[in-house]
Design an enzyme around this catalytic site. Structure first.
Site, PDB file in Angstrom:
ATOM      1  N   TYR A  51       0.609  -1.591   0.196  1.00  0.00           N
ATOM      2  CA  TYR A  51       0.062  -0.448   0.046  1.00  0.00           C
ATOM      3  C   TYR A  51       0.838   1.133   0.289  1.00  0.00           C
ATOM      4  O   TYR A  51      -0.066   2.350   0.505  1.00  0.00           O
ATOM      5  CB  TYR A  51      -1.568  -0.199   1.163  1.00  0.00           C
ATOM      6  CG  TYR A  51      -1.990  -0.743   1.384  1.00  0.00           C
ATOM      7  CD1 TYR A  51      -2.616  -0.751  -0.085  1.00  0.00           C
ATOM      8  CD2 TYR A  51      -2.003  -1.972   1.053  1.00  0.00           C
ATOM      9  CE1 TYR A  51      -3.990  -1.091  -0.337  1.00  0.00           C
ATOM     10  CE2 TYR A  51      -3.966  -2.734   1.783  1.00  0.00           C
ATOM     11  CZ  TYR A  51      -4.504  -2.643   0.396  1.00  0.00           C
ATOM     12  OH  TYR A  51      -5.802  -3.437   0.501  1.00  0.00           O
ATOM     13  N   ASN A 114     -13.637  -3.910   3.047  1.00  0.00           N
ATOM     14  CA  ASN A 114     -14.457  -4.395   1.786  1.00  0.00           C
ATOM     15  C   ASN A 114     -14.067  -5.031   0.811  1.00  0.00           C
ATOM     16  O   ASN A 114     -13.934  -5.410  -0.303  1.00  0.00           O
ATOM     17  CB  ASN A 114     -14.031  -2.661   0.907  1.00  0.00           C
ATOM     18  CG  ASN A 114     -12.355  -2.642   0.293  1.00  0.00           C
ATOM     19  OD1 ASN A 114     -11.656  -3.343   0.696  1.00  0.00           O
ATOM     20  ND2 ASN A 114     -12.473  -1.664  -0.691  1.00  0.00           N
ATOM     21  N   GLU A 128       2.697  -6.240  -8.051  1.00  0.00           N
ATOM     22  CA  GLU A 128       2.067  -6.977  -6.568  1.00  0.00           C
ATOM     23  C   GLU A 128       2.323  -8.674  -6.916  1.00  0.00           C
ATOM     24  O   GLU A 128       2.156  -8.888  -5.579  1.00  0.00           O
ATOM     25  CB  GLU A 128       0.397  -6.611  -6.464  1.00  0.00           C
ATOM     26  CG  GLU A 128       0.198  -4.960  -6.107  1.00  0.00           C
ATOM     27  CD  GLU A 128      -1.503  -4.275  -6.387  1.00  0.00           C
ATOM     28  OE1 GLU A 128      -1.535  -3.763  -5.746  1.00  0.00           O
ATOM     29  OE2 GLU A 128      -2.231  -5.538  -6.571  1.00  0.00           O
TER      30      GLU A 128
HETATM   31  P1  DAT Z   1      -9.150  -0.310  -4.807  1.00  0.00           P
HETATM   32  O1  DAT Z   1      -9.081  -1.087  -3.224  1.00  0.00           O
HETATM   33  O2  DAT Z   1     -10.545   0.038  -4.842  1.00  0.00           O
HETATM   34  O3  DAT Z   1      -7.816   0.309  -5.271  1.00  0.00           O
HETATM   35  P2  DAT Z   1      -7.817   2.465  -3.351  1.00  0.00           P
HETATM   36  O4  DAT Z   1      -6.416   1.790  -3.431  1.00  0.00           O
HETATM   37  O5  DAT Z   1      -7.950   3.490  -3.874  1.00  0.00           O
HETATM   38  O6  DAT Z   1      -8.916   1.323  -3.534  1.00  0.00           O
HETATM   39  O7  DAT Z   1      -7.986   2.396  -1.692  1.00  0.00           O
HETATM   40  C1  DAT Z   1      -6.476   1.465  -1.096  1.00  0.00           C
HETATM   41  C2  DAT Z   1      -7.282   0.879   0.567  1.00  0.00           C
HETATM   42  O8  DAT Z   1      -7.769   1.617   0.909  1.00  0.00           O
HETATM   43  C3  DAT Z   1      -9.022   0.774   0.067  1.00  0.00           C
HETATM   44  O9  DAT Z   1      -9.461  -0.575  -0.710  1.00  0.00           O
HETATM   45  C4  DAT Z   1     -10.181   0.950   0.415  1.00  0.00           C
HETATM   46  C5  DAT Z   1      -9.018   1.898   1.873  1.00  0.00           C
HETATM   47  N1  DAT Z   1      -9.481   2.899   0.968  1.00  0.00           N
HETATM   48  C6  DAT Z   1      -9.767   3.924   0.195  1.00  0.00           C
HETATM   49  N2  DAT Z   1     -10.282   5.701   0.086  1.00  0.00           N
HETATM   50  C7  DAT Z   1     -10.353   5.766   1.162  1.00  0.00           C
HETATM   51  C8  DAT Z   1     -11.275   6.558   2.338  1.00  0.00           C
HETATM   52  N3  DAT Z   1     -11.609   7.602   1.461  1.00  0.00           N
HETATM   53  N4  DAT Z   1     -11.858   6.338   3.699  1.00  0.00           N
HETATM   54  C9  DAT Z   1     -10.833   5.200   4.174  1.00  0.00           C
HETATM   55  N5  DAT Z   1     -10.533   4.424   3.456  1.00  0.00           N
HETATM   56  C10 DAT Z   1     -10.111   4.697   2.346  1.00  0.00           C
END
Ligand code: DAT
Ligand code: MG
Length: 150
Positions: A51, A114, A128
Site C-alpha cells: 500500500y 471492503n 503485486e
Molecule cells: P481499491 O482497493 O479499490 O483499489 P484504493 O487503491 O484507492 O482502492 O485504496 C486502497 C484501499 O484503501 C481501499 O480498498 C480501501 C481503503 N481506502 C481507500 N480510500 C479510502 C477512504 N477514502 N477512506 C477509507 N479507506 C479508504
C-alpha cells in the site's frame, strides 16, 4: 483476446466471515484460472510495500492495521482482460457506491472493510504478483480453455 494475469487478495474480514469459498467460487464460475493461492498472515513490512502509494493519506494507518489484523488469501488470477474484469467483479472501492452483483456490495458495507483487493493496471499487477509470489510462477493448462476462448 488478451490473456493476462492479475493479483487479488481476500482481506482479513472476508476470511474471518467465511467468504473465501464464495469469493473464489465467483472467479471459478466466471472461468478465471487460479494460477496461485495461499493463506497467510501479512507482515507489516509487506503490507506497507503493498500500500506504498497510499502512504501519508489519512486512511493509511487504519488500512495497514486492517490488512495485518488476520490472515489473508492472496492469489494470482488469469483470464481474458482479467485485470479489468476482476476489478469489475470486485466493484467500487466503497461498497456503498457499488451495485448488487459486485462482491464488495454483496458482501461488505463499509469502505474500510471492503472484502477484497485487486490490481488496477498491468504495471500494478506485475508489481503485486512479484511482491506476493515472486517472479517465477509456473502456469498450467486447464481443460475449460477450449470452451472459454474462441
Ligand atoms: P481499491 O482497493 O479499490 O483499489 P484504493 O487503491 O484507492 O482502492 O485504496 C486502497 C484501499 O484503501 C481501499 O480498498 C480501501 C481503503 N481506502 C481507500 N480510500 C479510502 C477512504 N477514502 N477512506 C477509507 N479507506 C479508504
Ligand atoms: Mg488500489
Amino acid at each position: 483476446m488478451a490473456i493476462e494475469r492479475t493479483f487479488a487478495m481476500i482481506k482479513p474480514d472476508a476470511v474471518q466471515r467465511g467468504l473465501v469459498g464464495e469469493i473464489v467460487g465467483r472467479f471459478e464460475k466466471k472461468g478465471i484460472k487460479i494460477v496461485a493461492m495461499k493463506l497467510m498472515q501479512v507482515p507489516r513490512e509487506l503490507a506497507e510495500k503493498h500500500y506504498e502509494i497510499h502512504k501519508g493519506k489519512p486512511f493509511y494507518p487504519p488500512l495497514i492495521e486492517y490488512i495485518t489484523s488476520g490472515p489473508v488469501v492472496p492469489m494470482v488470477l488469469e483470464g481474458d482482460d482479467v485485470i479489468t474484469v476482476a476489478r469489475r467483479m470486485m466493484g467500487a472501492t466503497n461498497p456503498k457506491q457499488g451495485a448488487p452483483g459486485e462482491m464488495r456490495f454483496d458482501f461488505g458495507q463499509q469502505i474500510g472493510r471492503n472484502i477484497i483487493h485487486g490490481s488496477d493496471s498491468p504495471e500494478t499487477a506485475k508489481f503485486e504478483i512479484g511482491l506476493w509470489f515472486g517472479e517465477e510462477l509456473a502456469g498450467y493448462t486447464k481443460i475449460d480453455a477450449a470452451w472459454l476462448y474462441e
